[in-house]
Motif scaffolding. Structure first.
Motif, short mmCIF file in Angstrom:
data_model
loop_
_atom_site.label_atom_id
_atom_site.label_comp_id
_atom_site.label_asym_id
_atom_site.label_seq_id
_atom_site.Cartn_x
_atom_site.Cartn_y
_atom_site.Cartn_z
N GLN A 37 2.61 17.30 -16.26
CA GLN A 37 1.89 18.18 -14.94
C GLN A 37 0.44 18.03 -14.70
O GLN A 37 -0.20 18.21 -13.58
CB GLN A 37 2.61 19.60 -14.93
CG GLN A 37 3.92 19.79 -14.78
CD GLN A 37 4.64 21.16 -15.22
OE1 GLN A 37 4.00 22.09 -15.54
NE2 GLN A 37 5.61 21.46 -14.50
N GLY A 41 11.73 15.84 -21.22
CA GLY A 41 11.38 17.19 -20.77
C GLY A 41 10.41 18.13 -21.58
O GLY A 41 9.60 18.70 -20.90
N THR A 69 6.90 17.78 -20.33
CA THR A 69 6.33 18.49 -18.92
C THR A 69 5.12 19.01 -18.58
O THR A 69 4.29 18.51 -17.66
CB THR A 69 7.55 19.52 -18.51
OG1 THR A 69 9.02 18.71 -18.28
CG2 THR A 69 7.42 19.77 -16.81
N GLN A 70 4.86 19.84 -19.49
CA GLN A 70 3.30 20.32 -19.04
C GLN A 70 2.15 19.44 -19.24
O GLN A 70 1.40 19.43 -18.56
CB GLN A 70 3.31 21.52 -20.22
CG GLN A 70 2.12 22.38 -20.12
CD GLN A 70 1.72 23.65 -20.81
OE1 GLN A 70 2.72 23.73 -21.59
NE2 GLN A 70 0.62 24.35 -20.72
N MET A 80 7.87 14.99 -10.26
CA MET A 80 8.61 14.59 -11.35
C MET A 80 9.98 15.28 -11.54
O MET A 80 10.05 16.42 -11.45
CB MET A 80 7.54 15.07 -12.41
CG MET A 80 8.13 14.79 -13.95
SD MET A 80 6.90 14.94 -15.30
CE MET A 80 6.64 16.87 -15.00
N GLN A 81 10.90 14.47 -11.96
CA GLN A 81 12.35 14.81 -12.39
C GLN A 81 12.53 14.39 -13.91
O GLN A 81 12.21 13.06 -14.28
CB GLN A 81 13.16 14.47 -11.45
CG GLN A 81 13.03 14.62 -9.99
CD GLN A 81 13.87 13.88 -8.91
OE1 GLN A 81 15.07 13.91 -9.21
NE2 GLN A 81 13.23 13.57 -8.03
N THR A 82 13.01 15.37 -14.62
CA THR A 82 13.56 14.97 -16.09
C THR A 82 15.09 15.34 -16.16
O THR A 82 15.85 16.26 -15.57
CB THR A 82 12.88 15.72 -16.96
OG1 THR A 82 12.97 17.22 -16.93
CG2 THR A 82 11.33 15.72 -16.95
#
Length: 417
Positions: A52, A45, A48-49, A69-71
Motif C-alpha cells: 500500500q 496478504g 498488504t501494508q 490491489m487484490q490478494t
C-alpha cells in the motif's frame, strides 16, 4: 411539431442509453477523468501494508494511474488465479508461483514477454531463470527464499550443537534434543510441511537436478531408489519421535507456535518465516540449516533456494503500458529494498540494501551451494500433489515402497497428457 420533438427526444434517449452502456463497460478501468485503474493480483496478504505504501508513492508519481490491489490465500491462488486472469479484467500485473502454476499459465498464454524491457537488467540474471521459457523472460521472480528448516541458535548453543554435515549427525542431534525434552522438528504435516521439508530431504538423494522432469516424462519413477530412500528417511524421523505428536494433524500456525515458544528446536518451513517469528518473539535467535541425508563426502548441496513471487504482465490486460510502468517501478532497487525491509523477504534484484537481522541471515546463504527447489521442478499440479501425499502416507503408516508405488500410479496416469 410535437411529433418531430417527440422523435428527437426518443433519439436522444437512445443515444444516452448507448453511451451509458459503453461507459459502464469501461468504467472499471477507465474513469471519466482519464485515470486508468490497473489490477494487481497476488497471494501475499501479509505484505498488504508494505505494498500500500509502495502503491501510494507510485500513484503520486503517476497521477493518471490507480492501482487496485487484490490478494488471495496461497491455496486459493493456486486453484483460482488462472480463471481470474483469463478475461483480463483482473490481474493486469500478477504474481505466479514457479513450477506447476507458471507452466499452466504459460500454456494458457497469459504472460506478456518482458525480455526486451529495460528494467529486467535490474535483476540478478542467475536468479530469474524460473521465469523463463523458450528463451523468453515471461515473469520476474521477486523474492529469494531458502526452503529449509529454521533453527533456534540459543537451544543449539545450550546443548553444544552445530548444524550436522551428514545424516548420522542429524539423527544424533535430534536424539540429543529429544532426550532433553525439546521437540527436534516442528512439522506442519497437515499442510505446508511435506512440500517444504521434502526439498532438503531429497536434494542430495536425487541423482540429478532434473530427476522430477524425467519422472513426469516417464523416464524415471518414484519407485526408484532416490525417492524410496527419501520416504524411508521421513519414516525414520517420524518413528524416532523427532516430529511433534500428531504431526499429520498440525497446521502451519501451530507448528510455528511450537518453535516461537522455544518448545521445538527446528521449524520445517523456510526463510520466509524468519521475520514473522521474530515479530512474535523478539528474543528469538534464528539460523537456517538443511538436513544432509548422505555422508558428508557425498553431499552435493548445502541447502535449497527458490526464486518465487514471479511478477508478470497479463497478456489479456487492457492497459499493458500502465501495467509495465508499475512493474518497472517495483523493479527499481530502492523500491525493492523498501519492500524487502518492510516484509522480511529477500529479493532477486542487484544493489539492494538490507537493514534487518533476518534478511542478513538469509544473505549469508548467498555464497553456499544450493539447489533450486526440487518440488517446483514438478510441473503438473497433480504430480506435485502425488509426491507430497506420499510423504503424508508414510507418516500415516504406509511403507515407503507402497507410498512410492501409489504415487507413481498417479504419475503414470499423467504421462503423455
Amino acid at each position: 411539431m410535437k411529433t418531430i420533438t417527440a422523435k428527437w427526444a426518443m433519439l436522444l434517449a437512445a443515444v444516452l442509453l448507448v453511451s451509458g452502456v459503453l461507459a459502464a463497460c469501461g468504467g472499471s478501468n477507465q474513469a471519466a477523468d482519464g485515470k486508468v485503474t490497473i489490477s494487481f493480483l497476488h497471494w501475499r496478504g501479509e505484505d498488504t501494508q508494505a505494498f500500500q505504501q509502495i502503491i501510494a508513492a507510485f500513484e503520486k508519481q503517476n497521477p493518471n494511474i490507480k492501482v487496485d490491489m487484490q490478494t488471495l490465500t496461497s491455496d486459493q491462488y493456486q486453484t483460482t488465479a488462472q480463471a481470474k486472469l483469463t478475461d483480463g479484467s483482473v490481474g493486469d500485473v500478477f504474481a505466479s508461483f514457479p513450477g506447476a502454476q507458471f507452466a499452466a499459465l504459460s500454456k494458457a498464454g497469459l504472460f506478456t514477454d518482458l525480455s526486451n524491457e529495460s528494467f529486467v537488467k535490474n535483476y540478478n540474471a542467475s536468479l530469474i531463470d524460473a521465469g523463463k521459457q523458450d528463451g523468453k523472460q515471461l515473469a520476474l521472480p521477486y523474492q529469494l527464499v531458502y526452503n529449509q528448516p529454521i533453527y533456534n541458535k540459543a537451544i543449539f548453543a545450550k546443548y553444544n550443537l552445530t548444524p550436522p554435515k551428514d545424516w548420522d549427525g542429524f539423527l544424533k542431534m535430534c536424539q540429543t534434543l529429544k532426550d532433553n525434552g525439546i521437540i527436534p522438528i516442528a512439522f506442519a504435516g497437515g499442510d505446508i510441511g511435506p512440500g517444504q521439508l521434502m526439498n532438503s530431504m531429497v536434494m542430495n538423494n536425487e541423482p540429478s537436478e532434473d530427476i522430477f522432469t524425467k519422472v513426469e516424462a516417464g523416464q524415471a519413477k518414484l519407485t526408484d531408489e532416490f525417492w524410496v530412500k527419501t520416504l524411508s528417511q521421513f519414516k525414520e524421523l517420524n518413528d524416532k519421535g523427532f516430529f511433534q505428536p500428531n504431526s499429520l494433524g498440525t497446521k502451519d500456525a501451530a507448528a510455528g507456535a511450537l518453535f516461537i515458544q522455544g518448545k521445538a528446536a527446528m521449524l520445517a518451513s523456510g526463510s520466509y518465516q524468519l521475520t514473522q517469528n521474530a515479530k512474535q518473539n523478539t528474543e528469538l535467535q534464528q539460523g537456517l540449516l538443511a538436513p544432509i541425508t548422505v555422508a558428508a563426502d557425498q553431499a552435493k548441496y548445502e541447502g535449497v533456494h527458490t526464486s518465487t513471487f514471479m511478477l508478470a504482465v497479463n497478456s489479456r490486460s487492457k492497459h499493458p503500458e500502465e501495467a509495465k510502468k508499475f512493474l518497472a517501478y517495483l523493479s527499481q532497487p530502492e523500491v525493492a529494498a523498501q519492500y524487502a525491509n518492510a516484509t522480511g523477504q529477500n529479493v532477486t534484484l542487484n544493489d539492494v540494501k538490507y537493514d534487518s537481522p533476518e534478511l542478513k541471515i538469509v544473505q549469508e546463504w548467498a555464497d553456499k551451494k544450493t539447489i533450486f527447489q526440487p518440488r517446483f521442478t514438478i510441473l503438473k499440479a497433480e504430480n506435485q500433489k502425488a509426491v507430497t501425499n506420499s510423504i503424508q502416507a508414510v507418516l500415516g503408516g504406509a511403507t515407503p515402497e507402497q507410498a512410492a508405488q501409489d504415487a507413481q500410479a498417479i504419475i503414470d496416469q499423467q504421462v503423455g497428457k
